[in-house]
Design a protein around this motif. Structure first.
Motif, PDB file in Angstrom:
ATOM      1  N   ILE A 111       0.871  -1.171   0.000  1.00 44.42           N
ATOM      2  CA  ILE A 111       0.000   0.000   0.000  1.00 44.42           C
ATOM      3  C   ILE A 111       0.907   1.220   0.000  1.00 44.42           C
ATOM      4  O   ILE A 111       1.818   1.314   0.823  1.00 44.42           O
ATOM      5  CB  ILE A 111      -0.911   0.024   1.243  1.00 44.42           C
ATOM      6  CG1 ILE A 111      -1.798  -1.220   1.278  1.00 44.42           C
ATOM      7  CG2 ILE A 111      -1.773   1.285   1.265  1.00 44.42           C
ATOM      8  CD1 ILE A 111      -2.617  -1.342   2.547  1.00 44.42           C
ATOM      9  N   SER A 112       0.699   2.125  -0.908  1.00 42.88           N
ATOM     10  CA  SER A 112       1.576   3.282  -1.039  1.00 42.88           C
ATOM     11  C   SER A 112       1.200   4.364  -0.040  1.00 42.88           C
ATOM     12  O   SER A 112       0.186   5.042  -0.189  1.00 42.88           O
ATOM     13  CB  SER A 112       1.502   3.846  -2.461  1.00 42.88           C
ATOM     14  OG  SER A 112       2.215   5.069  -2.542  1.00 42.88           O
ATOM     15  N   ALA A 113       2.035   4.532   0.997  1.00 42.26           N
ATOM     16  CA  ALA A 113       1.805   5.582   1.986  1.00 42.26           C
ATOM     17  C   ALA A 113       1.883   6.954   1.332  1.00 42.26           C
ATOM     18  O   ALA A 113       1.115   7.859   1.662  1.00 42.26           O
ATOM     19  CB  ALA A 113       2.831   5.466   3.113  1.00 42.26           C
ATOM     20  N   GLN A 114       2.800   7.105   0.404  1.00 40.75           N
ATOM     21  CA  GLN A 114       2.966   8.397  -0.259  1.00 40.75           C
ATOM     22  C   GLN A 114       1.722   8.776  -1.060  1.00 40.75           C
ATOM     23  O   GLN A 114       1.257   9.920  -1.003  1.00 40.75           O
ATOM     24  CB  GLN A 114       4.182   8.374  -1.180  1.00 40.75           C
ATOM     25  CG  GLN A 114       4.471   9.730  -1.829  1.00 40.75           C
ATOM     26  CD  GLN A 114       5.763   9.732  -2.615  1.00 40.75           C
ATOM     27  OE1 GLN A 114       6.348   8.676  -2.887  1.00 40.75           O
ATOM     28  NE2 GLN A 114       6.229  10.905  -2.986  1.00 40.75           N
ATOM     29  N   ARG A 115       1.146   7.813  -1.759  1.00 44.77           N
ATOM     30  CA  ARG A 115      -0.045   8.087  -2.560  1.00 44.77           C
ATOM     31  C   ARG A 115      -1.229   8.469  -1.664  1.00 44.77           C
ATOM     32  O   ARG A 115      -1.956   9.429  -1.936  1.00 44.77           O
ATOM     33  CB  ARG A 115      -0.408   6.863  -3.397  1.00 44.77           C
ATOM     34  CG  ARG A 115      -1.653   7.058  -4.268  1.00 44.77           C
ATOM     35  CD  ARG A 115      -2.051   5.769  -4.970  1.00 44.77           C
ATOM     36  NE  ARG A 115      -2.336   4.698  -4.046  1.00 44.77           N
ATOM     37  CZ  ARG A 115      -3.465   4.596  -3.329  1.00 44.77           C
ATOM     38  NH1 ARG A 115      -4.407   5.525  -3.448  1.00 44.77           N
ATOM     39  NH2 ARG A 115      -3.655   3.583  -2.515  1.00 44.77           N
ATOM     40  N   ILE A 116      -1.398   7.710  -0.581  1.00 39.72           N
ATOM     41  CA  ILE A 116      -2.492   7.989   0.344  1.00 39.72           C
ATOM     42  C   ILE A 116      -2.336   9.370   0.972  1.00 39.72           C
ATOM     43  O   ILE A 116      -3.285  10.156   1.049  1.00 39.72           O
ATOM     44  CB  ILE A 116      -2.543   6.919   1.453  1.00 39.72           C
ATOM     45  CG1 ILE A 116      -2.922   5.562   0.856  1.00 39.72           C
ATOM     46  CG2 ILE A 116      -3.525   7.306   2.554  1.00 39.72           C
ATOM     47  CD1 ILE A 116      -2.728   4.413   1.808  1.00 39.72           C
ATOM     48  N   CYS A 117      -1.124   9.668   1.429  1.00 42.71           N
ATOM     49  CA  CYS A 117      -0.881  10.951   2.098  1.00 42.71           C
ATOM     50  C   CYS A 117      -1.036  12.133   1.139  1.00 42.71           C
ATOM     51  O   CYS A 117      -1.538  13.193   1.530  1.00 42.71           O
ATOM     52  CB  CYS A 117       0.503  10.961   2.732  1.00 42.71           C
ATOM     53  SG  CYS A 117       0.655   9.806   4.125  1.00 42.71           S
ATOM     54  N   THR A 118      -0.611  11.949  -0.091  1.00 38.86           N
ATOM     55  CA  THR A 118      -0.787  13.007  -1.091  1.00 38.86           C
ATOM     56  C   THR A 118      -2.265  13.303  -1.282  1.00 38.86           C
ATOM     57  O   THR A 118      -2.679  14.468  -1.358  1.00 38.86           O
ATOM     58  CB  THR A 118      -0.162  12.599  -2.438  1.00 38.86           C
ATOM     59  OG1 THR A 118       1.247  12.400  -2.259  1.00 38.86           O
ATOM     60  CG2 THR A 118      -0.380  13.678  -3.489  1.00 38.86           C
TER      61      THR A 118
END
Length: 245
Positions: A111-118
């Protein structure tokens, strides 16, 4: 709908300033009219209109799963911490449905933390991201300690959420104890003067005072009260250490 009508009326009466005032008043009336739409999440009061509760919940679940799996194992106490949050927020029936989704999310390998946070940065206010980070730290510490792997992942997520370094260290100090803990919570160095300590305390007490959290959501109020108590404890520790009156 009311806010746009009020903005249009304000524009005809007072041009651009009137339109702004009308929009703000209309927004208040819109929100007041929708105050009985059902239970709100612990974070919903701070989200912008461009993110739905369902989308926010899914992204929140994904971040929870990232923290739970950060040290390479799924801890039951951390799972229980997340379950308790949803039980207290939604009640048993909906919480169980949400947690079934969570069980599917946690099984995913990547799961991409960066994508979610963006996604969240674009759709939520800074206050909710601080509250979110505090919640994630709570998950990590629910088994008795925050591991190095969890702390590293939390720092990474804080960066993606654009949480400032001092805010991150202040929240971290509420969960990870160290010799300079009290100073970190107040976002100052140990070398700060007594006057700087007092000034920092007033600033942090104002920042985290429960009265600043205008909401009917009990979970948000409890979170604000918890942070406020930690700020008070930090100041009292430094007072005792230095003999500040």
């Amino acid at each position: 709908m009311i806010k746009w009508m009020a903005a249009l009326l304000g524009y005809f009466l007072f041009r651009f300033p009137g339109a702004i005032l009308g929009f703000l008043v209309g927004s208040f009336l819109d929100n007041a009219g929708g105050s009985n739409r059902g239970a709100r999440t612990v974070f919903e009061d701070f989200t912008r209109q461009s993110v739905s509760p369902a989308d926010f919940e899914l992204n929140l679940l994904s971040l929870c799963s990232i923290i739970i799996k950060a040290d390479g194992q799924v801890n039951q106490r951390e799972l229980d911490y997340v379950r308790q949050y949803f039980l207290s927020t939604y009640g048993k029936e909906k919480a169980n449905a949400i947690f079934r989704t969570f069980n599917e999310v946690i099984k995913k390998r990547e799961i991409s933390a960066q994508r979610i946070c963006t996604y969240l940065v674009q759709r939520t206010r800074y206050e909710v991201r601080l509250q979110l980070l505090h919640f994630l730290f709570g998950i990590a510490s629910s088994d008795g300690q925050v591991s190095k792997a969890e702390a590293s992942k939390l720092k990474e997520i804080a960066g993606y959420l654009r949480v400032g370094q001092y805010d991150f260290e202040s929240i971290m100090a509420m969960f990870i104890k160290s010799a300079d803990n009290a100073y970190k919570i107040l976002e100052i160095e140990r070398s700060a003067t007594d006057d700087e300590v007092k000034k920092a305390y007033r600033k942090m007490a104002k920042k985290y005072h429960p009265d600043r959290v205008v909401t009917e959501n009990e979970a948000i109020r409890k979170g604000a009260e918890e942070k406020f108590k930690e700020v008070q404890k930090a100041y009292e520790t430094i007072q005792k250490e230095r003999g500040i009156s």
